[in-house]
Design an enzyme around this catalytic site. Structure first.
Site, PDB file in Angstrom:
ATOM      1  CB  CYS A   1      -0.989  -0.016   1.178  1.00 20.83           C
ATOM      2  SG  CYS A   1      -0.225   0.017   2.815  1.00 20.83           S
TER       3      CYS A   1
ATOM      4  CB  SER B   1       0.229  -3.554   2.780  1.00 18.77           C
ATOM      5  OG  SER B   1       1.072  -2.608   3.376  1.00 18.77           O
TER       6      SER B   1
HETATM    7  P1  4NP Z   1      -1.747   2.799   4.101  1.00 23.37           P
HETATM    8  O1  4NP Z   1      -2.402   4.139   4.679  1.00 23.37           O
HETATM    9  O2  4NP Z   1      -1.215   3.146   2.736  1.00 23.37           O
HETATM   10  O3  4NP Z   1      -2.901   1.857   4.044  1.00 23.37           O
HETATM   11  O4  4NP Z   1      -0.666   2.387   5.067  1.00 23.37           O
HETATM   12  C1  4NP Z   1      -1.723   5.361   4.739  1.00 23.37           C
HETATM   13  C2  4NP Z   1      -0.861   5.606   5.772  1.00 23.37           C
HETATM   14  C3  4NP Z   1      -0.198   6.821   5.847  1.00 23.37           C
HETATM   15  C4  4NP Z   1      -0.404   7.771   4.870  1.00 23.37           C
HETATM   16  C5  4NP Z   1      -1.268   7.507   3.823  1.00 23.37           C
HETATM   17  C6  4NP Z   1      -1.928   6.301   3.761  1.00 23.37           C
HETATM   18  N1  4NP Z   1       0.268   9.018   4.931  1.00 23.37           N
HETATM   19  O5  4NP Z   1       0.056   9.852   4.042  1.00 23.37           O
HETATM   20  O6  4NP Z   1       1.067   9.246   5.849  1.00 23.37           O
END
Ligand code: 4NP
Length: 152
Positions: free
Chosen positions: A8, A15
């Site tokens: 992800c 993920s």
């Molecule tokens: P993930 O979710 O891709 O499912 O782990 C996110 C976690 C952090 C961020 C974006 C999506 N971020 O921008 O910090």
């Protein structure tokens, strides 16, 4: 030994859940399951507390995991690479260097909805309900992945 990688953006919400869920459905003798992020925003961090909680609710401990960034070397280390959303898919494919690497990359929800290229919604900025929803869709997708893998 078959090796499966879940990817992800942050490798802290979606993920890590996909890794924990698929691992729980497969024999650890025959499979390695790991996860990574296309970004390095959260490298070294534990999964998001809301992912830890929803996994715990369904009997899965993901607190052994730490966020890491996807690298080109993962194309050779893993047999199948599952992207959580369309951005992750495009970012991974952009790093591939040949057809064999490209073909390893799949959209995880295509297991449930073939050829629709649906994305697992990013729950990071939402509430707990988003994590519950993500858990359920990943559980259904991983059930199909596990049954296919255990047949082979
Ligand atoms: P993930 O979710 O891709 O499912 O782990 C996110 C976690 C952090 C961020 C974006 C999506 N971020 O921008 O910090």
């Amino acid at each position: 030994m078959k090796k499966i990688l879940m990817v992800c953006l942050g490798n802290i919400c979606r993920s890590p859940l996909a890794e924990g869920i698929l691992q729980s459905k497969l024999s650890s003798k025959s499979f390695i399951v790991d996860s990574a992020g296309t970004s390095g925003y959260h490298v070294g961090e534990l999964p998001d507390g809301r992912s830890i909680e929803v996994a715990r609710k369904y009997g899965i401990d993901i607190t052994n995991q730490r966020s890491r960034k996807f690298t080109k070397a993962d194309f050779d280390k893993f047999d199948m690479i599952f992207a959580m959303d369309q951005n992750n898919y495009a970012d991974i494919v952009a790093l591939s260097e040949n057809e064999e690497q490209h073909e390893k990359v799949k959209m995880i929800l295509n297991e449930l909805y073939p050829d629709e290229n649906r994305s697992v919604p990013d729950p990071y900025y939402g509430g707990d309900q988003g994590f519950e929803n993500v858990y359920k869709m990943l559980d259904e997708a991983c059930e199909i992945i596990a049954s296919k893998l255990e047949q082979k």
